[in-house]
Design an enzyme around this catalytic site. Structure first.
Site, PDB file in Angstrom:
ATOM      1  N   HIS A  31      -0.924 -21.023  -1.253  1.00 36.27           N
ATOM      2  CA  HIS A  31       0.198 -20.159  -0.863  1.00 36.27           C
ATOM      3  C   HIS A  31       1.061 -19.775  -2.058  1.00 36.27           C
ATOM      4  O   HIS A  31       1.581 -18.676  -2.133  1.00 36.27           O
ATOM      5  CB  HIS A  31       1.070 -20.864   0.185  1.00 36.27           C
ATOM      6  CG  HIS A  31       0.437 -20.938   1.543  1.00 36.27           C
ATOM      7  ND1 HIS A  31      -0.732 -21.615   1.787  1.00 36.27           N
ATOM      8  CD2 HIS A  31       0.819 -20.416   2.733  1.00 36.27           C
ATOM      9  CE1 HIS A  31      -1.052 -21.509   3.072  1.00 36.27           C
ATOM     10  NE2 HIS A  31      -0.123 -20.787   3.667  1.00 36.27           N
TER      11      HIS A  31
ATOM     12  N   GLU B 201      11.465   2.414  14.790  1.00 31.11           N
ATOM     13  CA  GLU B 201      10.593   3.485  14.278  1.00 31.11           C
ATOM     14  C   GLU B 201       9.320   3.421  15.103  1.00 31.11           C
ATOM     15  O   GLU B 201       9.314   2.818  16.185  1.00 31.11           O
ATOM     16  CB  GLU B 201      10.328   3.284  12.778  1.00 31.11           C
ATOM     17  CG  GLU B 201       9.728   1.933  12.458  1.00 31.11           C
ATOM     18  CD  GLU B 201       9.503   1.680  10.977  1.00 31.11           C
ATOM     19  OE1 GLU B 201       9.282   2.638  10.216  1.00 31.11           O
ATOM     20  OE2 GLU B 201       9.504   0.493  10.591  1.00 31.11           O
TER      21      GLU B 201
ATOM     22  N   LEU C 215      10.706   1.125   7.698  1.00 32.72           N
ATOM     23  CA  LEU C 215      10.174   1.642   6.449  1.00 32.72           C
ATOM     24  C   LEU C 215      10.872   2.980   6.205  1.00 32.72           C
ATOM     25  O   LEU C 215      10.870   3.854   7.081  1.00 32.72           O
ATOM     26  CB  LEU C 215       8.652   1.862   6.563  1.00 32.72           C
ATOM     27  CG  LEU C 215       8.047   2.341   5.249  1.00 32.72           C
ATOM     28  CD1 LEU C 215       7.982   1.207   4.235  1.00 32.72           C
ATOM     29  CD2 LEU C 215       6.651   2.912   5.472  1.00 32.72           C
TER      30      LEU C 215
ATOM     31  N   ARG D 283       8.292   4.520  -4.231  1.00 26.93           N
ATOM     32  CA  ARG D 283       8.320   3.460  -3.217  1.00 26.93           C
ATOM     33  C   ARG D 283       7.301   2.369  -3.526  1.00 26.93           C
ATOM     34  O   ARG D 283       7.542   1.181  -3.281  1.00 26.93           O
ATOM     35  CB  ARG D 283       8.084   4.040  -1.823  1.00 26.93           C
ATOM     36  CG  ARG D 283       8.321   2.982  -0.742  1.00 26.93           C
ATOM     37  CD  ARG D 283       8.229   3.547   0.651  1.00 26.93           C
ATOM     38  NE  ARG D 283       6.923   4.118   0.900  1.00 26.93           N
ATOM     39  CZ  ARG D 283       6.623   4.850   1.965  1.00 26.93           C
ATOM     40  NH1 ARG D 283       7.548   5.108   2.873  1.00 26.93           N
ATOM     41  NH2 ARG D 283       5.419   5.329   2.132  1.00 26.93           N
TER      42      ARG D 283
ATOM     43  N   ARG E 162      -7.478 -20.132  -3.349  1.00 25.88           N
ATOM     44  CA  ARG E 162      -6.496 -20.027  -2.265  1.00 25.88           C
ATOM     45  C   ARG E 162      -5.390 -21.080  -2.370  1.00 25.88           C
ATOM     46  O   ARG E 162      -5.667 -22.274  -2.402  1.00 25.88           O
ATOM     47  CB  ARG E 162      -7.187 -20.136  -0.899  1.00 25.88           C
ATOM     48  CG  ARG E 162      -6.254 -19.811   0.250  1.00 25.88           C
ATOM     49  CD  ARG E 162      -6.967 -19.832   1.597  1.00 25.88           C
ATOM     50  NE  ARG E 162      -6.059 -19.423   2.667  1.00 25.88           N
ATOM     51  CZ  ARG E 162      -5.156 -20.239   3.220  1.00 25.88           C
ATOM     52  NH1 ARG E 162      -5.069 -21.482   2.821  1.00 25.88           N
ATOM     53  NH2 ARG E 162      -4.357 -19.796   4.177  1.00 25.88           N
TER      54      ARG E 162
ATOM     55  N   LYS F 283       6.424  -1.818   2.053  1.00 28.38           N
ATOM     56  CA  LYS F 283       5.191  -1.287   2.647  1.00 28.38           C
ATOM     57  C   LYS F 283       4.062  -2.293   2.429  1.00 28.38           C
ATOM     58  O   LYS F 283       3.163  -2.097   1.598  1.00 28.38           O
ATOM     59  CB  LYS F 283       4.866   0.100   2.074  1.00 28.38           C
ATOM     60  CG  LYS F 283       3.985   0.928   3.007  1.00 28.38           C
ATOM     61  CD  LYS F 283       3.993   2.388   2.631  1.00 28.38           C
ATOM     62  CE  LYS F 283       2.888   3.195   3.280  1.00 28.38           C
ATOM     63  NZ  LYS F 283       2.978   3.349   4.728  1.00 28.38           N
TER      64      LYS F 283
ATOM     65  N   TYR G 250       0.827  -1.204   0.000  1.00 28.01           N
ATOM     66  CA  TYR G 250       0.000   0.000   0.000  1.00 28.01           C
ATOM     67  C   TYR G 250       0.859   1.251   0.000  1.00 28.01           C
ATOM     68  O   TYR G 250       2.067   1.187   0.222  1.00 28.01           O
ATOM     69  CB  TYR G 250      -0.979  -0.006   1.172  1.00 28.01           C
ATOM     70  CG  TYR G 250      -0.374   0.284   2.533  1.00 28.01           C
ATOM     71  CD1 TYR G 250       0.425  -0.646   3.185  1.00 28.01           C
ATOM     72  CD2 TYR G 250      -0.600   1.502   3.170  1.00 28.01           C
ATOM     73  CE1 TYR G 250       0.970  -0.375   4.423  1.00 28.01           C
ATOM     74  CE2 TYR G 250      -0.058   1.779   4.422  1.00 28.01           C
ATOM     75  CZ  TYR G 250       0.727   0.831   5.042  1.00 28.01           C
ATOM     76  OH  TYR G 250       1.274   1.097   6.266  1.00 28.01           O
TER      77      TYR G 250
HETATM   78  N1  PLP Z   1       7.101   3.735   9.387  1.00 25.77           N
HETATM   79  C1  PLP Z   1       5.944   3.040   9.355  1.00 25.77           C
HETATM   80  C2  PLP Z   1       5.887   1.705  10.031  1.00 25.77           C
HETATM   81  C3  PLP Z   1       4.826   3.562   8.692  1.00 25.77           C
HETATM   82  O1  PLP Z   1       3.680   2.840   8.650  1.00 25.77           O
HETATM   83  C4  PLP Z   1       4.918   4.841   8.096  1.00 25.77           C
HETATM   84  C5  PLP Z   1       3.768   5.408   7.394  1.00 25.77           C
HETATM   85  O2  PLP Z   1       2.737   4.822   7.232  1.00 25.77           O
HETATM   86  C6  PLP Z   1       6.121   5.529   8.166  1.00 25.77           C
HETATM   87  C7  PLP Z   1       7.202   4.946   8.820  1.00 25.77           C
HETATM   88  C8  PLP Z   1       6.273   6.894   7.531  1.00 25.77           C
HETATM   89  O3  PLP Z   1       6.347   6.780   6.135  1.00 25.77           O
HETATM   90  P1  PLP Z   1       5.866   7.962   5.190  1.00 25.77           P
HETATM   91  O4  PLP Z   1       6.641   9.176   5.626  1.00 25.77           O
HETATM   92  O5  PLP Z   1       6.244   7.517   3.834  1.00 25.77           O
HETATM   93  O6  PLP Z   1       4.404   8.122   5.400  1.00 25.77           O
END
Ligand code: PLP
Length: 307
Positions: free
Chosen positions: A102, A182, A207, A52, A100, A149, A33
């Protein structure tokens, strides 16, 4: 005013938007996403999020649902038809719908795509940022490819819920060595006593936020010192300032970590200045890349271009 969603090539009323029960995003979290912030009608950091998205799809070998030009047109159209001045665009692409199993479905399986738009109250978001948020900390129990993501967000959901139950605005995640990776849905930063901006280095452990990257570029342009390195909860608690970044929170000051005040316990001036600069710059860049009429022509075709 009714909300419109975009699902597999069609714009549909939000309340009628449906995906199939055998969409692999539903059964296996086999989907990625992206989220774009919209401020004053402009999509923030548009190209960064597109890049991304392409990377996440590539890492998981999920086909692109349509060309970038068509996708860009659909996203812009979603902002317009949902009358979003301030809010978010959410986009999800799955490996598609298949019986379904895997193992990946046959290569000809069409990826599934859905986009939703949501308005947010900019005055409330601004007030939240000016006040700053408290955060709690929890062990980081996520998988080893946090750089993708992916919609597999259960640990993030549990962390955010723990924060909500504790009356905090975010949950910072901590690795087994005691370093902050994070937050549940944002990147974590501190400002040291010598005014150095510090956040964890990009790797498979976090991320790599698009807001994070833009902030690095802004800080470097402004001659601010930055460091990509890990920091502990204790270092953050005794830092000058702390904040989080994301497409929805932009730059939001952190005033308390696990009940301990950061700095003087108020939103830091450094963080608030960074927020103002980020919003102004991202907004100006967004306006410069506003869609051209030719893109709208692509939109007319692109919306049905799912192949
Ligand atoms: N880290 C995580 C786990 C996130 O879910 C997000 C945003 O959804 C971020 C960092 C920040 O990313 P961005 O600045 O691209 O929104």
């Amino acid at each position: 005013m009714s909300r419109i969603a975009y699902v597999n090539g069609q714009y549909v009323p939000h309340r009628h938007a449906r995906i199939h029960i055998e969409d692999r995003g539903n059964q296996f979290a086999d989907a990625v996403y992206e989220v774009w912030g919209v401020r004053d009608g402009a999509l923030m950091d548009f190209d960064g999020h597109m890049t991304r998205l392409a990377r996440s799809l590539g890492e998981l070998k999920i086909r692109r649902p349509m060309s970038d030009a068509a996708l860009s047109a659909v996203i812009n159209r979603m902002v317009e038809i949902n009358h979003i001045r301030n809010g978010l665009i959410y986009l999800q692409v799955s490996r598609g719908q298949a019986r379904r199993d895997h193992v990946f479905p046959p290569a000809k399986t069409r990826p599934g795509i859905m986009i939703t738009a949501k308005s947010l109250n900019a005055i409330k978001s601004e007030a939240r940022a000016q006040k700053g948020i408290g955060v709690i900390t929890r062990p980081d129990i996520r998988w080893g490819r946090r750089d993708i993501k992916s919609v597999s967000l259960l640990p993030n959901v549990l962390a955010k819920q723990a924060a909500a139950e504790a009356g905090a605005g975010e949950c910072w995640l901590v690795d087994p060595q005691g370093f902050v990776t994070e937050a549940s849905s944002s990147n974590a930063w501190i400002v040291t006593k010598d005014d150095v901006l510090v956040t964890r280095a990009a790797s498979q452990d976090i991320l790599n936020g698009i807001t994070r990257r833009t902030l690095f570029a802004l800080a470097e342009n402004a001659g601010l010192r930055t460091e990509e390195r890990a920091f502990t909860v204790e270092e953050a608690q005794s830092a000058r300032e702390a904040f989080v970044t994301s497409a929805s929170a932009f730059v939001t000051p952190v005033v308390e970590i696990d009940g301990k005040p950061v700095g003087n316990g108020h939103a830091g001036s450094f963080s608030l200045q960074l927020r103002a600069t980020y919003v102004a710059t991202a907004n100006e860049r967004a306006r410069k890349r506003a869609p051209r009429p030719s893109v709208w022509l692509v939109a007319q075709r692109g919306e049905r271009l799912v192949n």
